[in-house]
Design a protein around this motif. Structure first.
Motif, PDB file in Angstrom:
ATOM      1  N   ARG A  47      45.768  30.168  43.267  1.00 46.62           N
ATOM      2  CA  ARG A  47      45.641  30.156  41.871  1.00 46.62           C
ATOM      3  C   ARG A  47      45.490  31.622  41.582  1.00 46.62           C
ATOM      4  O   ARG A  47      44.407  32.233  42.031  1.00 46.62           O
ATOM      5  CB  ARG A  47      44.588  29.218  41.551  1.00 46.62           C
ATOM      6  N   PHE A  48      45.982  32.121  40.600  1.00 44.31           N
ATOM      7  CA  PHE A  48      45.944  33.533  39.873  1.00 44.31           C
ATOM      8  C   PHE A  48      46.782  34.412  40.754  1.00 44.31           C
ATOM      9  O   PHE A  48      46.719  35.507  40.325  1.00 44.31           O
ATOM     10  CB  PHE A  48      44.547  33.745  39.763  1.00 44.31           C
ATOM     11  N   VAL A  49      47.479  34.036  41.808  1.00 47.28           N
ATOM     12  CA  VAL A  49      48.045  35.089  42.501  1.00 47.28           C
ATOM     13  C   VAL A  49      49.518  34.905  41.624  1.00 47.28           C
ATOM     14  O   VAL A  49      50.121  34.144  41.384  1.00 47.28           O
ATOM     15  CB  VAL A  49      48.154  35.077  44.026  1.00 47.28           C
ATOM     16  N   TYR A  70      36.499  38.539  36.406  1.00 49.94           N
ATOM     17  CA  TYR A  70      36.863  39.360  37.332  1.00 49.94           C
ATOM     18  C   TYR A  70      36.501  38.928  38.819  1.00 49.94           C
ATOM     19  O   TYR A  70      37.418  39.284  39.649  1.00 49.94           O
ATOM     20  CB  TYR A  70      35.538  40.556  36.998  1.00 49.94           C
ATOM     21  N   SER A  71      35.625  37.737  38.725  1.00 49.52           N
ATOM     22  CA  SER A  71      35.342  37.449  40.282  1.00 49.52           C
ATOM     23  C   SER A  71      36.374  36.400  40.547  1.00 49.52           C
ATOM     24  O   SER A  71      36.708  36.235  41.690  1.00 49.52           O
ATOM     25  CB  SER A  71      34.083  36.323  40.063  1.00 49.52           C
ATOM     26  N   THR A  72      37.202  35.644  39.720  1.00 46.97           N
ATOM     27  CA  THR A  72      38.417  34.853  40.178  1.00 46.97           C
ATOM     28  C   THR A  72      39.566  35.760  40.377  1.00 46.97           C
ATOM     29  O   THR A  72      40.220  35.192  41.272  1.00 46.97           O
ATOM     30  CB  THR A  72      38.650  34.008  38.704  1.00 46.97           C
ATOM     31  N   THR A  73      39.748  36.960  39.879  1.00 49.00           N
ATOM     32  CA  THR A  73      40.940  37.525  40.412  1.00 49.00           C
ATOM     33  C   THR A  73      40.462  38.324  41.753  1.00 49.00           C
ATOM     34  O   THR A  73      41.394  37.988  42.566  1.00 49.00           O
ATOM     35  CB  THR A  73      41.139  38.922  39.339  1.00 49.00           C
ATOM     36  N   LEU A  74      39.225  38.540  41.976  1.00 48.49           N
ATOM     37  CA  LEU A  74      38.825  39.206  43.537  1.00 48.49           C
ATOM     38  C   LEU A  74      38.798  37.865  44.453  1.00 48.49           C
ATOM     39  O   LEU A  74      39.497  38.018  45.341  1.00 48.49           O
ATOM     40  CB  LEU A  74      37.407  39.608  43.327  1.00 48.49           C
ATOM     41  N   ALA A  75      38.420  36.864  43.953  1.00 55.76           N
ATOM     42  CA  ALA A  75      38.553  35.719  44.998  1.00 55.76           C
ATOM     43  C   ALA A  75      39.969  35.342  45.315  1.00 55.76           C
ATOM     44  O   ALA A  75      40.112  35.136  46.584  1.00 55.76           O
ATOM     45  CB  ALA A  75      37.758  34.475  44.523  1.00 55.76           C
ATOM     46  N   ALA A  76      40.855  35.296  44.316  1.00 55.92           N
ATOM     47  CA  ALA A  76      42.341  34.954  44.550  1.00 55.92           C
ATOM     48  C   ALA A  76      42.808  36.022  45.478  1.00 55.92           C
ATOM     49  O   ALA A  76      43.531  35.731  46.482  1.00 55.92           O
ATOM     50  CB  ALA A  76      42.977  34.969  43.252  1.00 55.92           C
TER      51      ALA A  76
END
Length: 408
Positions: free
Chosen positions: A350-352, A385-391
């Motif tokens: 998700r988000f990639v 920010y955190s969801t992009t980093l986690a992806a």
């Protein structure tokens, strides 16, 4: 019709992006390149050069074209593009200013004269006696940990941290092995977060387009790039100071036009140190992590400003309201690349948004601190920010890179 000359290095990841940008702007395109591969343009619009030298006959042909601008695509072509602009009477930065950004010792020297905040440093010769080097460090009040660098390499090639005298000897050996120049740079290690500023100089004024965070600590012993995320989470006060320092640095070097890429560190106390500054835009395929409103790319901004004098497009460009990031895939060891697997599963994260593998199966790849090329890039965009980093981290965990154990 406005005419642009694009100077394309054979090693650049971004040649296609610049050609596409010029096409979108309806420009008449000519290319100078050191690549041997066929171009997408007709043969009479492509001039191939060796060792980035333009012979008199080629220059006369270029002069007849009455070009409006010369645009360098990457660091490898920035000196030739500047020289050509000067010879053709086109607006450009002074050649000595550009050359200063390509030599780490010269850059440090120029900036120190203007009291730009940067690490303390010394220049050494690789063949110097180690005890003499240690004394020079002490005289300059530079204590461990330190960072040893070749003066002219890119992508952190040959750069390593040393925490002791024995590690200093190893770091000097590493740095000396990747460069044909004998002089090396030793500077104090700045403990702090690292960031990058992407901007454009318009009549000597810095227009900041983006600031990236590097959320994974770069503490050594080597400094392989990993993740960039923008917009930055830095406090507004620090961002304002970063812009001020980069603007001062450009003026102290004599840079007044075109792209600027700067990297800096911020300590836990909020003190900012400039690590590097270059008269080019961000390297690799990282520019794909940048998207601007109204629907323009970084390459379109740069080509438009250079050719059309369109500072309005630069000044009006704003980042899209989301958090965008790019992961530079790590090279875990040196050897022959056998495979890069699980890409479909990683792309399904998700988000990639996309994955770009740039290393060729069967080619030699080198791990830090000897890396010469990126393995590939993963891009992600999300509302946070955190969801992009986690992806990006999740995709990295999924991708499997297989390299044989060939000794290089």
């Amino acid at each position: 019709m406005t005419k642009v000359l694009l100077v394309l290095p054979s090693t650049s990841y971004r040649n296609g992006a610049f050609v596409l940008a010029a096409s979108h702007l309806n420009l008449d395109i000519t290319i100078v390149t050191n690549a041997d591969t066929p171009s997408i343009l007709p043969p009479n619009r492509v001039y191939r050069v060796k060792d980035w030298k333009i012979d008199d006959a080629t220059f006369k042909e270029l002069d007849k074209l009455r070009l409006d601008a010369v645009v360098a695509v990457d660091e490898a072509s920035v000196v030739l593009a500047t020289e050509l602009s000067q010879r053709l009477g086109l607006p450009t930065n002074p050649i000595d200013a550009v050359e200063a950004t390509l030599n780490k010792e010269l850059l440090r020297s120029r900036l120190s004269k203007h009291e730009i905040p940067q690490p303390r440093y010394i220049e050494i010769q690789g063949h110097q006696h180690p005890e003499e080097i240690a004394k020079t460090l002490a005289d300059a009040h530079i204590r461990y940990p330190i960072v040893v660098k070749p003066t002219s390499e890119t992508q952190s090639r040959g750069v390593s941290r040393a925490n002791s005298y024995s590690e200093l000897l190893q770091a000097i050996e590493i740095a000396s092995s990747v460069t044909h120049k004998d002089n090396l740079l030793i500077e104090e290690y700045i403990d702090g977060s690292e960031h990058a500023l992407e901007g454009v100089l318009v009549d000597s004024e810095l227009v900041t387009l983006a600031i990236f965070d590097k959320p994974e600590p770069l503490v050594g012993p080597y400094f392989e790039e990993s993740i960039y995320i923008t917009p930055s989470n830095l406090p507004d006060k620090v961002i304002t100071e970063a812009k001020r320092v980069v603007q001062r640095s450009c003026r102290s070097l004599g840079l007044w036009t075109g792209p600027i890429h700067a990297e800096f560190r911020v300590t836990s106390e909020g003190q900012l140190f400039l690590i590097e500054i270059a008269a080019r835009s961000i390297g690799g395929s990282c520019s794909k992590a940048l998207a601007f409103e109204p629907r323009i790319t970084l390459e379109e901004i740069l080509v438009s400003q250079a050719t059309l004098g369109d500072s309005h497009k630069t000044l009006q460009a704003t980042q899209k309201r989301s958090y965008s990031g790019v992961l530079m895939l790590p090279t875990p060891k040196s050897g022959i690349l056998l495979s890069v697997g699980n890409l479909k599963a990683a792309e399904a994260t998700r988000f990639v948004t996309s994955i770009e593998i740039t290393a060729t199966v069967g080619s030699v790849v080198k791990a830090p601190p000897f890396s010469e090329r990126y393995m590939g890039f993963v891009f992600a965009v999300s509302p946070g920010y955190s969801t992009t980093l986690a992806a990006l981290r999740r995709a990295r965990d999924i991708i499997e890179i297989e390299i044989d154990d060939l000794e290089l």
